[in-house]
Design an enzyme around this catalytic site. Structure first.
Site, PDB file in Angstrom:
ATOM      1  N   HIS A 198       0.812  -1.218   0.000  1.00 51.24           N
ATOM      2  CA  HIS A 198       0.000   0.000   0.000  1.00 51.24           C
ATOM      3  C   HIS A 198       0.848   1.272   0.000  1.00 51.24           C
ATOM      4  CE1 HIS A 198      -3.819   1.849  -0.044  1.00 51.24           C
ATOM      5  NE2 HIS A 198      -4.456   1.012   0.743  1.00 51.24           N
ATOM      6  N   ASP A 208      -2.439   1.996  -4.536  1.00 52.86           N
ATOM      7  CA  ASP A 208      -3.689   2.256  -3.817  1.00 52.86           C
ATOM      8  C   ASP A 208      -4.772   1.299  -4.305  1.00 52.86           C
ATOM      9  OD1 ASP A 208      -2.613   4.354  -2.295  1.00 52.86           O
ATOM     10  OD2 ASP A 208      -2.984   5.790  -3.914  1.00 52.86           O
TER      11      ASP A 208
END
Length: 430
Positions: free
Chosen positions: A401, A405
């Site tokens: 992450h 995204d």
């Protein structure tokens, strides 16, 4: 006769040390040039190391299970018919703690770099600098246990474990001034709870490859913020195509037609559409890879390894089927080379081969994603306004992450889904 000294090889750009998994030759054994001499494990790869010359193993200087820096003399090969005047002297001791690496121009430049270098690039390997940054540790404050006092990865990890909690983060500026944005500092490592050993239990020491797997998995989970998504895919057309072609394909090409090459082809299309997934985390930067080299997680009797299909985007289904089967056979026979295990940019895991339908895979850092192909199962599905039996499969994605995204990860999975669902009974595989 002359003596050829074999050194611990560098199996990767940032690799500074290696663990000898096992010797494939004993003292006194003859060995041919390029014949496998030993197996070496690092935090990047596990590979067989070939003999540089033809001769006889004269001495083994480092025992199996020991970890030594790159360049350390590990054995001597006696070469017949060579001038002994050209032989390189070997160290008198077999204690690997005292072994010193033989300096190459690159090593020498690294060791003699100016101590005034502000970021320590001349004194510490890229792996040590990266790990030190992740734990918020100044490597200059760590006592090195490597050859010549060099700081190793284990030294950084030990420092992170032993430091007081008050030192876990750098001092903050006064409250009146806004704090600068900094890389989050990882918490000190937590001491694992020891196992309870009862009468009749069997305690088996960790094999070297299991140690490496454990270190990789723990480091990945501690340093990479994993996120996870899944989609279900209707592969009825693909299942019909495979059923129609598999016998003819086996007879013509000599390999089995599985679902894996179709999945790899879909992953290639998704990586083209979402290049953020074909990347690597690099501390203070992101490296977007030009080549698409797909690692394929492979279970063997000795543990999980990840051979790499190079330039997977340049292969059709037939080429991918042959490449995956060849690597699988080499992995299970212990014949993988260093090249087979290096250069991966993204990993595919065919977990459906063991019957799973839902998996949360661990990222093969520094890559930023890993995707699984689960079992293809027939289920009742709503098609239009009717119930129909369809061949369905779950595709699961873990992603870093820090780099990717949810929007990009979701697009990546949708490209895979669209590609797999577009395959029908008449789709060409050539």
């Amino acid at each position: 006769m002359a003596i050829e000294v074999v050194q611990m090889p560098q199996l990767g750009e940032s690799v500074t040390e290696g663990t000898i998994s096992q010797w494939l030759k004993n003292v006194g054994d003859p060995v041919e040039k390029y014949e496998s001499l030993l197996e070496v494990l690092t935090d990047k790869v596990n590979a067989e190391v070939p003999a540089p010359v033809t001769g006889r193993v004269a001495k083994i200087l480092v025992d199996a299970g020991a970890t030594v820096p790159v360049g350390t003399p590990i054995c001597e090969i006696e070469v017949e018919g060579a001038d002994t005047g050209e032989a390189e002297p070997a160290p008198a001791t077999t204690d690997n703690k005292g072994a010193q690496p033989v300096e190459s121009p690159v090593t020498a430049a690294s060791e003699t770099a100016s101590p005034a270098s502000s970021d320590g690039r001349g004194r510490y390997s890229p792996a040590v600098r990266r790990l030190a940054k992740e734990y918020g540790i100044d490597p200059a404050t760590v006592a090195g246990t490597g050859a010549g006092g060099r700081v190793t990865r284990d030294d950084i990890l030990k420092a992170a474990t032993n430091r007081p909690s008050a030192q876990a983060a750098p001092a903050q500026p006064p409250v009146s001034a806004p704090a600068p944005q900094k890389e989050p500092v990882a918490a000190p490592a937590i001491t694992p709870i020891p196992a309870v050993i009862d009468d009749g239990d069997t305690v088996e020491p960790l094999a070297p490859i299991r140690k490496v797997i454990a270190e990789r998995m723990v480091r990945s989970k501690q340093t990479v913020p994993h996120a996870w998504l899944m989609v279900e895919v209707d592969v009825t057309g693909l299942a019909l195509l495979r059923q129609r072609l598999k016998d003819e394909f086996k007879a013509r090409e000599g390999v089995s037609l599985t679902y894996l090459p179709f999945m790899m082809r879909a992953v290639v299309e998704a990586l083209r559409a979402v290049p953020q997934m074909n990347a690597q985390w690099n501390g203070d930067s992101i490296v977007y890879k030009k080549r698409i080299n797909l690692g394929m997680a492979t279970a063997t009797d000795r543990g999980l390894i990840v051979p790499v299909v190079k330039d997977a985007d340049q292969k059709n289904i037939v080429g991918l089927a042959k490449a995956t089967q060849e690597l699988t056979q080499k992995a299970r026979a212990g014949r993988l080379t260093m090249d087979d295990l290096s250069g991966g940019t993204f990993t595919v895991d065919n977990t459906g081969a063991v019957g799973t339908v839902l998996t949360y895979p661990v990222i093969n850092a520094p890559e930023v994603g890993i995707v699984t192909l689960e079992s293809v199962v027939k289920r009742p599905m709503v098609v239009g306004d009717m119930i129909a039996v369809r061949s369905m499969v779950n595709i699961c994605l873990s992603f870093d992450h820090r780099v990717v995204d949810g929007a990009e990860a979701g697009k990546f999975l949708q490209v895979i889904k669209k590609h797999l669902e577009s395959i029908g009974p008449d789709t060409s595989i050539y």
